[in-house]
Design a protein around this motif. Sequence first.
Motif, PDB file in Angstrom:
ATOM      1  N   TRP A   1     -22.647 -80.965 -17.702  1.00  0.00           N
ATOM      2  CA  TRP A   1     -21.822 -79.762 -17.831  1.00  0.00           C
ATOM      3  C   TRP A   1     -20.344 -80.109 -17.945  1.00  0.00           C
ATOM      4  CZ3 TRP A   1     -23.712 -75.399 -19.366  1.00  0.00           C
ATOM      5  CH2 TRP A   1     -25.037 -75.102 -19.110  1.00  0.00           C
ATOM      6  N   ALA A   2     -19.928 -81.104 -17.180  1.00  0.00           N
ATOM      7  CA  ALA A   2     -18.524 -81.520 -17.249  1.00  0.00           C
ATOM      8  C   ALA A   2     -18.210 -82.114 -18.621  1.00  0.00           C
ATOM      9  CB  ALA A   2     -18.219 -82.533 -16.148  1.00  0.00           C
ATOM     10  N   LYS A   3     -19.135 -82.915 -19.155  1.00  0.00           N
ATOM     11  CA  LYS A   3     -18.937 -83.471 -20.497  1.00  0.00           C
ATOM     12  C   LYS A   3     -18.863 -82.352 -21.532  1.00  0.00           C
ATOM     13  CE  LYS A   3     -21.070 -87.903 -19.557  1.00  0.00           C
ATOM     14  NZ  LYS A   3     -22.109 -88.857 -19.871  1.00  0.00           N
ATOM     15  N   ALA A   4     -19.756 -81.368 -21.405  1.00  0.00           N
ATOM     16  CA  ALA A   4     -19.741 -80.240 -22.344  1.00  0.00           C
ATOM     17  C   ALA A   4     -18.435 -79.460 -22.227  1.00  0.00           C
ATOM     18  CB  ALA A   4     -20.939 -79.330 -22.086  1.00  0.00           C
ATOM     19  N   GLY A   5     -17.969 -79.261 -20.999  1.00  0.00           N
ATOM     20  CA  GLY A   5     -16.714 -78.543 -20.794  1.00  0.00           C
ATOM     21  C   GLY A   5     -15.529 -79.258 -21.415  1.00  0.00           C
ATOM     22  N   TRP A   6     -15.441 -80.565 -21.184  1.00  0.00           N
ATOM     23  CA  TRP A   6     -14.347 -81.331 -21.781  1.00  0.00           C
ATOM     24  C   TRP A   6     -14.427 -81.305 -23.301  1.00  0.00           C
ATOM     25  CZ3 TRP A   6      -9.927 -82.375 -19.893  1.00  0.00           C
ATOM     26  CH2 TRP A   6      -9.752 -82.655 -18.546  1.00  0.00           C
ATOM     27  N   MET A   7     -15.650 -81.410 -23.845  1.00  0.00           N
ATOM     28  CA  MET A   7     -15.790 -81.398 -25.301  1.00  0.00           C
ATOM     29  C   MET A   7     -15.379 -80.051 -25.891  1.00  0.00           C
ATOM     30  SD  MET A   7     -16.432 -84.255 -26.534  1.00  0.00           S
ATOM     31  CE  MET A   7     -16.707 -83.667 -28.185  1.00  0.00           C
ATOM     32  N   VAL A   8     -15.756 -78.956 -25.230  1.00  0.00           N
ATOM     33  CA  VAL A   8     -15.340 -77.639 -25.718  1.00  0.00           C
ATOM     34  C   VAL A   8     -13.820 -77.538 -25.669  1.00  0.00           C
ATOM     35  CG1 VAL A   8     -15.356 -75.174 -25.148  1.00  0.00           C
ATOM     36  CG2 VAL A   8     -17.488 -76.457 -25.192  1.00  0.00           C
ATOM     37  N   PHE A   9     -13.224 -77.995 -24.573  1.00  0.00           N
ATOM     38  CA  PHE A   9     -11.773 -77.941 -24.427  1.00  0.00           C
ATOM     39  C   PHE A   9     -11.086 -78.768 -25.507  1.00  0.00           C
ATOM     40  CE2 PHE A   9      -7.961 -78.864 -21.495  1.00  0.00           C
ATOM     41  CZ  PHE A   9      -7.325 -77.698 -21.876  1.00  0.00           C
ATOM     42  N   VAL A  10     -11.620 -79.972 -25.761  1.00  0.00           N
ATOM     43  CA  VAL A  10     -11.016 -80.859 -26.756  1.00  0.00           C
ATOM     44  C   VAL A  10     -11.231 -80.327 -28.175  1.00  0.00           C
ATOM     45  CG1 VAL A  10     -11.270 -83.164 -27.776  1.00  0.00           C
ATOM     46  CG2 VAL A  10     -11.024 -82.932 -25.326  1.00  0.00           C
ATOM     47  N   CYS A  11     -12.360 -79.668 -28.429  1.00  0.00           N
ATOM     48  CA  CYS A  11     -12.631 -79.161 -29.784  1.00  0.00           C
ATOM     49  C   CYS A  11     -11.923 -77.834 -30.062  1.00  0.00           C
ATOM     50  CB  CYS A  11     -14.130 -78.998 -29.992  1.00  0.00           C
ATOM     51  SG  CYS A  11     -14.990 -80.569 -30.101  1.00  0.00           S
ATOM     52  N   VAL A  12     -11.852 -76.959 -29.063  1.00  0.00           N
ATOM     53  CA  VAL A  12     -11.235 -75.647 -29.279  1.00  0.00           C
ATOM     54  C   VAL A  12      -9.713 -75.758 -29.305  1.00  0.00           C
ATOM     55  CG1 VAL A  12     -10.956 -73.345 -28.279  1.00  0.00           C
ATOM     56  CG2 VAL A  12     -13.202 -74.392 -28.341  1.00  0.00           C
TER      57      VAL A  12
END
Length: 134
Positions: free
Chosen positions: A42-53
Amino acid sequence: MSSYPLLNAFLTILWFFLWVLWFMLLFKVVFDIFRDDRLSGWAKAGWMVFVCVLPFVGVFVYLVARGRGMGERDLRHAQAQERAFRSYVQEAAAGGPAPGMSRADELTKLAGLHDHGDITDAEYEAAKAKVLVS
C-alpha cells in the motif's frame, strides 16, 4: 546566415539536459520505491500515485522524506549482487554444475565430449566420478 542565435542554441541544450536529468531522477525514485523491502504494498502504491499524479512535488517530497535511505538501499543492493557474483564465480571455478543442469545433463555432456574424442578415457572417468560424487 542562421537565424538561430548561439545563446538560443545554448539554452535549448540546457533545457534538453535538464529534461534528461529530470527523467533520470524520476526513474531513480521509482526504482527505489519498488526496491525497498520495508515498504508495504500500500505504501508503494501510495508513493507511486503521488509521484505519477504530481511528479515534481512527489519526487521532491520523496527525496526529502526518504532520500537518506536511497544510498543505503543502493549499497545493500550492490553488495548483494557482488556476493551473488562471487558465489557464482567460486562455484564455476570449483567445477560445480552449471545453473539448471542436473547430474544426468552433466553426464550426457561428458559422454558427448568423450565420443567426439575431445577428452581421453582417463579424463572422462575422472570427470564422471566427480559428477557422481557431488
